[in-house]
Motif scaffolding. Structure first.
Motif, PDB file in Angstrom:
ATOM      1  N   MET A  90       0.817  -1.199   0.000  1.00  0.00           N
ATOM      2  CA  MET A  90       0.000   0.000   0.000  1.00  0.00           C
ATOM      3  C   MET A  90       0.855   1.254   0.000  1.00  0.00           C
ATOM      4  N   ALA A  91       0.331   2.334  -0.569  1.00  0.00           N
ATOM      5  CA  ALA A  91       1.000   3.631  -0.580  1.00  0.00           C
ATOM      6  C   ALA A  91       2.408   3.546  -1.157  1.00  0.00           C
ATOM      7  N   ARG A  92       2.590   2.684  -2.127  1.00  0.00           N
ATOM      8  CA  ARG A  92       3.841   2.657  -2.878  1.00  0.00           C
ATOM      9  C   ARG A  92       3.454   2.882  -4.330  1.00  0.00           C
ATOM     10  N   LEU A  93       4.196   3.747  -4.985  1.00  0.00           N
ATOM     11  CA  LEU A  93       3.828   4.200  -6.317  1.00  0.00           C
ATOM     12  C   LEU A  93       3.629   3.043  -7.290  1.00  0.00           C
ATOM     13  N   TYR A  94       4.562   2.081  -7.255  1.00  0.00           N
ATOM     14  CA  TYR A  94       4.495   0.972  -8.217  1.00  0.00           C
ATOM     15  C   TYR A  94       3.779  -0.243  -7.641  1.00  0.00           C
ATOM     16  N   GLY A  95       3.373  -0.143  -6.369  1.00  0.00           N
ATOM     17  CA  GLY A  95       2.766  -1.281  -5.695  1.00  0.00           C
ATOM     18  C   GLY A  95       1.648  -1.941  -6.479  1.00  0.00           C
ATOM     19  N   PRO A  96       0.620  -1.163  -6.901  1.00  0.00           N
ATOM     20  CA  PRO A  96      -0.504  -1.791  -7.594  1.00  0.00           C
ATOM     21  C   PRO A  96      -0.091  -2.518  -8.871  1.00  0.00           C
ATOM     22  N   LEU A  97       0.916  -1.968  -9.547  1.00  0.00           N
ATOM     23  CA  LEU A  97       1.369  -2.609 -10.787  1.00  0.00           C
ATOM     24  C   LEU A  97       1.983  -3.973 -10.476  1.00  0.00           C
ATOM     25  N   VAL A  98       2.833  -3.994  -9.447  1.00  0.00           N
ATOM     26  CA  VAL A  98       3.442  -5.266  -9.044  1.00  0.00           C
ATOM     27  C   VAL A  98       2.358  -6.244  -8.601  1.00  0.00           C
ATOM     28  N   GLY A  99       1.385  -5.726  -7.830  1.00  0.00           N
ATOM     29  CA  GLY A  99       0.288  -6.566  -7.379  1.00  0.00           C
ATOM     30  C   GLY A  99      -0.488  -7.158  -8.548  1.00  0.00           C
ATOM     31  N   ALA A 100      -0.787  -6.322  -9.536  1.00  0.00           N
ATOM     32  CA  ALA A 100      -1.539  -6.798 -10.703  1.00  0.00           C
ATOM     33  C   ALA A 100      -0.722  -7.848 -11.449  1.00  0.00           C
ATOM     34  N   ALA A 101       0.593  -7.601 -11.597  1.00  0.00           N
ATOM     35  CA  ALA A 101       1.443  -8.556 -12.302  1.00  0.00           C
ATOM     36  C   ALA A 101       1.462  -9.896 -11.570  1.00  0.00           C
ATOM     37  N   PHE A 102       1.571  -9.829 -10.248  1.00  0.00           N
ATOM     38  CA  PHE A 102       1.593 -11.040  -9.442  1.00  0.00           C
ATOM     39  C   PHE A 102       0.274 -11.790  -9.589  1.00  0.00           C
ATOM     40  N   PHE A 103      -0.821 -11.031  -9.554  1.00  0.00           N
ATOM     41  CA  PHE A 103      -2.158 -11.615  -9.666  1.00  0.00           C
ATOM     42  C   PHE A 103      -2.322 -12.350 -11.003  1.00  0.00           C
ATOM     43  N   ILE A 104      -1.931 -11.666 -12.086  1.00  0.00           N
ATOM     44  CA  ILE A 104      -2.093 -12.268 -13.418  1.00  0.00           C
ATOM     45  C   ILE A 104      -1.176 -13.482 -13.561  1.00  0.00           C
TER      46      ILE A 104
END
Lengths: 327, 309
Positions: free
Chosen positions: A269-283
């Motif tokens: 959370m509250a990390r600029l690239y966090g959601p992108l990494v999360g989405a990549a991990f999810f996919i």
């Protein structure tokens, strides 16, 4: 923090490397997957502004994702059938130009996030979570029962909308378009969180009463963050429709809200690239586990619970030494 | 004719409301006592329905199936509380939302794994089959009347449990001040487990009873979970009285709205348009109701005036 920055550079390298490999080895599916990651990453970056930086736990961002998606679908549906969208007070026809669709999708998502934010932000805590969820669900049921645009079956648009000078049906061109929006939304977030406005919404997350006592109207600040956040997610929804050439009530389903939230938390959370990494991990998880078992969501649920119980700072947090020392 | 239809729909709405009450009473109790927002509550609804379908298939008895739904959901509730939920009480709402969201994925897929993706069916016993006349010319389904009856019976039972028993006193004390009652020597973690199991079993019972009208399938709990959220937001979080009023209000508004809004709009519009606009707005009606109540009273009808949860 230094290690996280180093990691962020590698993310950018990957963002260029993976599709390049896709082109070299002629694997268009890779490029499509990478595009999906980028688009879902944008949606997560949108939510991260409200959730990660301002502490607004919105479980209704599917509403904005879906609105962006449906605006895109509806406009290009009308362009395809050559029907006018509505004839009063002025005649408006559909469009299949991304440059026309984007501003409309952005405006409409902003309008909806303003209305939903205005009502939901009157409350806080659990009420806020449930109300944002309920508003998204309201739009979901509306999309199912409104028969003009496919209802439950969804709306196919057959051709991606067009962009001047580019063939958007070519995976790599569409990837570049999505990548541009990703970089743009990261840039906007970066500028925002370092601005005085950004300082105030991050302070609200820590202690709203104090921010109030300094003379900042916190309601306005929160509303503005919520609108910006919803708008970015709406834009991601617009791109998502173009990626799939299809939009259905699923994008408005509350599972979508949950998944966008999962991207944010998985990455950190509250990390600029966090959601992108999360989405990549999810996919990546969906692709690998999904090829072994039909019940991959079972394992996803298990991993998520473990992350929440034991690794609260997310994947990027694992690379963040400073945070470990602080613990 | 219209009156008969209206009355019938009113009863349908009340029946729907009592089932919503079973769901939202548990949710609001769990929130009130433990401060936990539990998205996985719908999963207990599903587990209850599946336990009932399993026992009904084995024993052919509807009543045993109802008992099984209570027991199955309660056992699942106790296990999940001890293994996972217990660790979430001290966490913030975000962690609770995510962990219980993950639990939904886990439980839904787990049940799909065990029972397959096809819906199961529960049969209503003969004694409750068919219709029964109310007043002169109105007939109504026996089973739905039974559901209403059960709902009110459980509401009454909960009322006695909360106000008259020593467990109820501890639950109310827990709602007011958690630290104080654990300091007074009440085994707080046992109390939490009991409250969670009560909530889960109520949801399970609702699942079994509705499962007999509709079908028993994976994901059946989610639509009703979100309605239960709307109910407790309207009623005020933590208030069982609010849950009861909110449930009936939501149940009746939803049922009546879906049927009569298209009819009402036909007065102003051409029929085909009226049907589509009416059914679309009808499906949004309870959310509009919720928004209106929030504008007037942000903490719900029976909620505490400060909303600092």
């Amino acid at each position: 923090m230094i290690i996280e920055k180093f990691f962020n550079k590698w993310i950018m390298v990957f963002l260029i490397l993976i599709p390049t490999c896709g082109v070299i080895f002629d694997e268009p599916y890779f490029i499509t997957l990478a595009t999906k990651v980028v688009i879902l990453g944008i949606a997560g970056i949108g939510l991260n502004l409200a959730l990660g930086y301002c502490g607004l736990i919105s479980l209704g961002h599917a509403a904005f994702f879906g609105i962006g998606g449906y605006i895109t679908g509806i406009l290009s549906f009308h362009a395809l059938n050559d029907e006018v969208l509505f004839s009063w007070p002025i005649a408006v026809s559909g469009s299949s130009e991304m440059l026309i669709i984007w501003p409309i999708a952005i405006l409409v998502s902003a309008l909806f996030s303003f209305i939903i934010g205005l009502l939901s932000l009157r409350t806080s805590g659990v009420y806020f979570i449930m109300i944002t969820l309920a508003f998204a669900q309201m739009l979901y049921f509306f999309s199912i029962s409104w028969p003009n645009y496919g209802g439950e079956d969804g709306l196919s648009i057959y051709m991606r909308n067009s962009f001047p000078m580019l063939n958007t049906m070519d995976p790599i061109s569409f990837y570049i378009i999505s990548l541009f929006w990703l970089l743009f939304s990261i840039f906007i977030s970066l500028r925002l969180i370092n601005s005085p406005f950004g300082m105030s919404f991050q302070a609200i997350k820590q202690n709203e009463e104090r921010v109030k006592s300094v003379g900042i109207e916190t309601f306005k600040v929160k509303l503005l963050v919520f609108v910006i956040s919803g708008t970015i997610t709406g834009l991601a929804g617009s791109l998502y429709t173009d990626l799939n050439r299809f939009v259905s009530p699923t994008v408005l389903d509350w599972h979508t809200s949950g998944e966008i939230m999962v991207f944010v938390i998985l990455g950190g959370m509250a990390r600029l690239y966090g959601p992108l990494v999360g989405a990549a991990f999810f996919i990546a998880l969906e692709q690998t586990l999904g090829s072994y078992t039909e019940n991959w969501q079972f394992w996803l649920g298990l991993i998520l619970i473990l992350v929440i119980l034991f690794a609260r700072s997310g994947i990027l947090g694992l690379f963040d030494k400073k945070l470990k020392y602080e613990k | 004719m219209t009156f008969i239809l209206f009355f019938e729909q009113l009863l349908n709405g009340i029946q729907f409301g009592t089932m919503l009450f079973l769901m939202s009473a548990g949710l609001t109790l769990i929130f009130g006592v433990m401060g936990l927002i539990n998205l996985a509550h719908g999963s207990f609804y599903m587990i209850g329905a599946f336990s009932a379908a399993l026992i009904a298939a084995l024993t052919d008895s509807f009543w045993l199936a109802l008992l099984a739904s209570l027991a199955g959901a309660a056992i699942a509730g106790v296990l999940i509380e001890i293994i996972i939920i217990r660790r979430l009480y001290r966490r913030d709402h975000l962690d609770q939302v995510l962990a219980t969201f993950a639990l939904i994925l886990l439980l839904s897929e787990g049940v799909r794994w065990c029972f397959g993706a096809f819906p199961l069916y529960l049969n209503i016993p003969n004694i409750l089959n068919g219709t029964v006349p109310i007043f002169d010319n109105i007939i109504y389904s026996k089973y739905r009347l039974f559901i209403i009856f059960m709902g009110f019976l459980i509401a009454l039972g909960l009322y006695f449990l909360i106000t008259k028993t020593s467990l109820g006193i501890r639950i109310r004390a827990g709602q007011n001040d958690r630290q104080m009652i654990s300091a007074l020597g009440v085994d707080i973690s046992k109390l939490y487990t009991i409250v969670f199991a009560i909530g889960a079993s109520l949801a399970g019972l609702a699942g079994a009873m509705i499962g007999a009208i509709q079908s028993v399938e994976v994901g059946m709990g989610e639509p009703i979970l979100i309605l239960a959220f709307v109910v407790i937001v309207i009623g005020g979080i933590g208030s069982i009285k609010g849950a009861l009023v909110g449930s009936i209000l939501v149940g009746v508004t939803d049922t009546i709205g879906r049927i009569f809004l298209p009819e009402l709009l036909k007065v102003f519009m051409e029929p085909s348009n009226a049907t589509s606009v009416g059914s679309s707005i009808g499906s949004m009606l309870i959310y509009i109701l919720m928004a209106l109540i929030l504008i007037i009273k942000p903490s719900g009808l029976f909620g505490k005036s400060k909303h600092d949860y």
